[in-house]
Design a protein around this motif. Structure first.
Motif, mmCIF file in Angstrom:
data_model
loop_
_atom_site.group_PDB
_atom_site.id
_atom_site.type_symbol
_atom_site.label_atom_id
_atom_site.label_comp_id
_atom_site.label_asym_id
_atom_site.label_seq_id
_atom_site.Cartn_x
_atom_site.Cartn_y
_atom_site.Cartn_z
ATOM 1 N N MET A 1 42.400 63.291 30.826
ATOM 2 C CA MET A 1 41.695 61.943 30.323
ATOM 3 C C MET A 1 42.624 60.896 29.966
ATOM 4 S SD MET A 1 38.572 62.484 30.896
ATOM 5 C CE MET A 1 37.437 61.286 30.021
ATOM 6 N N LYS A 2 43.819 61.334 29.364
ATOM 7 C CA LYS A 2 44.727 60.408 29.033
ATOM 8 C C LYS A 2 45.379 59.470 30.076
ATOM 9 C CE LYS A 2 49.100 61.720 27.813
ATOM 10 N NZ LYS A 2 50.481 62.136 27.046
ATOM 11 N N TYR A 3 45.557 60.016 31.128
ATOM 12 C CA TYR A 3 45.811 59.467 32.386
ATOM 13 C C TYR A 3 44.927 58.533 32.720
ATOM 14 C CZ TYR A 3 49.975 62.493 32.135
ATOM 15 O OH TYR A 3 51.024 63.281 31.681
ATOM 16 N N LEU A 4 43.719 58.669 32.428
ATOM 17 C CA LEU A 4 42.501 57.743 32.978
ATOM 18 C C LEU A 4 42.566 56.266 32.285
ATOM 19 C CD1 LEU A 4 39.935 57.379 34.562
ATOM 20 C CD2 LEU A 4 38.571 58.211 32.532
ATOM 21 N N ASN A 5 43.068 56.565 30.961
ATOM 22 C CA ASN A 5 43.255 55.280 29.966
ATOM 23 C C ASN A 5 44.341 54.227 30.723
ATOM 24 O OD1 ASN A 5 41.200 56.368 28.396
ATOM 25 N ND2 ASN A 5 42.745 57.286 27.165
ATOM 26 N N TYR A 6 45.581 54.774 31.165
ATOM 27 C CA TYR A 6 46.520 54.062 31.749
ATOM 28 C C TYR A 6 46.258 53.553 32.960
ATOM 29 C CZ TYR A 6 49.354 56.131 27.869
ATOM 30 O OH TYR A 6 49.578 56.422 26.627
ATOM 31 N N ILE A 7 45.366 54.254 33.846
ATOM 32 C CA ILE A 7 45.052 53.966 35.084
ATOM 33 C C ILE A 7 44.056 52.569 34.821
ATOM 34 C CG2 ILE A 7 43.661 54.589 37.082
ATOM 35 C CD1 ILE A 7 45.273 57.446 36.853
ATOM 36 N N LEU A 8 42.974 52.888 33.905
ATOM 37 C CA LEU A 8 42.402 51.896 33.811
ATOM 38 C C LEU A 8 42.888 50.512 33.163
ATOM 39 C CD1 LEU A 8 39.228 53.407 31.595
ATOM 40 C CD2 LEU A 8 39.192 52.338 34.024
ATOM 41 N N ILE A 9 43.935 50.456 32.356
ATOM 42 C CA ILE A 9 44.722 49.653 32.065
ATOM 43 C C ILE A 9 45.454 48.680 33.178
ATOM 44 C CG2 ILE A 9 46.825 48.754 30.658
ATOM 45 C CD1 ILE A 9 45.687 50.879 28.474
ATOM 46 N N ILE A 10 46.054 49.746 34.256
ATOM 47 C CA ILE A 10 46.835 49.031 35.106
ATOM 48 C C ILE A 10 46.043 48.457 36.138
ATOM 49 C CG2 ILE A 10 48.434 49.698 37.136
ATOM 50 C CD1 ILE A 10 49.646 51.943 35.103
ATOM 51 N N ILE A 11 44.829 49.092 36.360
ATOM 52 C CA ILE A 11 43.979 48.475 37.526
ATOM 53 C C ILE A 11 43.290 47.311 37.030
ATOM 54 C CG2 ILE A 11 41.891 48.918 38.784
ATOM 55 C CD1 ILE A 11 42.707 51.895 39.069
ATOM 56 N N GLY A 12 43.003 47.379 35.721
ATOM 57 C CA GLY A 12 42.212 46.043 35.063
ATOM 58 C C GLY A 12 43.197 44.756 35.255
ATOM 59 N N ALA A 13 44.580 45.084 34.770
ATOM 60 C CA ALA A 13 45.633 44.143 34.680
ATOM 61 C C ALA A 13 45.684 43.365 36.185
ATOM 62 C CB ALA A 13 46.659 44.473 34.206
ATOM 63 N N PHE A 14 45.973 44.332 37.251
ATOM 64 C CA PHE A 14 46.240 44.030 38.486
ATOM 65 C C PHE A 14 44.949 43.102 38.959
ATOM 66 C CE2 PHE A 14 49.316 47.107 39.129
ATOM 67 C CZ PHE A 14 50.410 46.290 39.232
ATOM 68 N N VAL A 15 43.732 43.614 38.855
ATOM 69 C CA VAL A 15 42.367 42.778 39.142
ATOM 70 C C VAL A 15 42.343 41.494 38.417
ATOM 71 C CG1 VAL A 15 40.079 42.904 39.154
ATOM 72 C CG2 VAL A 15 41.184 44.949 40.021
ATOM 73 N N ALA A 16 42.654 41.517 37.117
ATOM 74 C CA ALA A 16 42.418 40.335 36.341
ATOM 75 C C ALA A 16 43.482 39.278 36.975
ATOM 76 C CB ALA A 16 42.617 40.341 35.023
ATOM 77 N N MET A 17 44.813 39.491 37.342
ATOM 78 C CA MET A 17 45.817 38.833 37.896
ATOM 79 C C MET A 17 45.448 38.348 39.220
ATOM 80 S SD MET A 17 49.561 40.070 36.573
ATOM 81 C CE MET A 17 49.225 41.900 37.045
ATOM 82 N N TYR A 18 44.755 39.393 39.850
ATOM 83 C CA TYR A 18 44.373 39.016 41.229
ATOM 84 C C TYR A 18 43.492 37.692 41.265
ATOM 85 C CZ TYR A 18 42.466 39.367 46.100
ATOM 86 O OH TYR A 18 41.957 39.070 47.314
#
Length: 62
Positions: free
Chosen positions: A1-18
């Motif tokens: 579950m800890k890695y899910l948080n980091y994945i959410l942050i990374i994907i959210g940042a990339f989507v927001a930048m895109y």
């Protein structure tokens, strides 16, 4: 579950930048990216202990 948080942050940042790259921004895509980013940050911040709790524990030992 800890890695899910980091994945959410990374994907959210990339989507927001895109979503921000285009001249005519897709506002819904930008909002979705920011929401994913904030959910990840919130879930990580819940696991960090409060500084006040730490100070109260030290004061009660005296």
């Amino acid at each position: 579950m800890k890695y899910l948080n980091y994945i959410l942050i990374i994907i959210g940042a990339f989507v927001a930048m895109y979503a921000k790259v285009d001249a005519d921004q897709n506002k819904y895509l930008l909002i979705a990216g920011i929401v994913m980013l904030m959910i990840g940050v919130y879930r990580i911040s819940k696991t960090i202990p409060s500084r006040n709790d730490n100070e109260n524990d030290q004061n009660s030992d005296v």
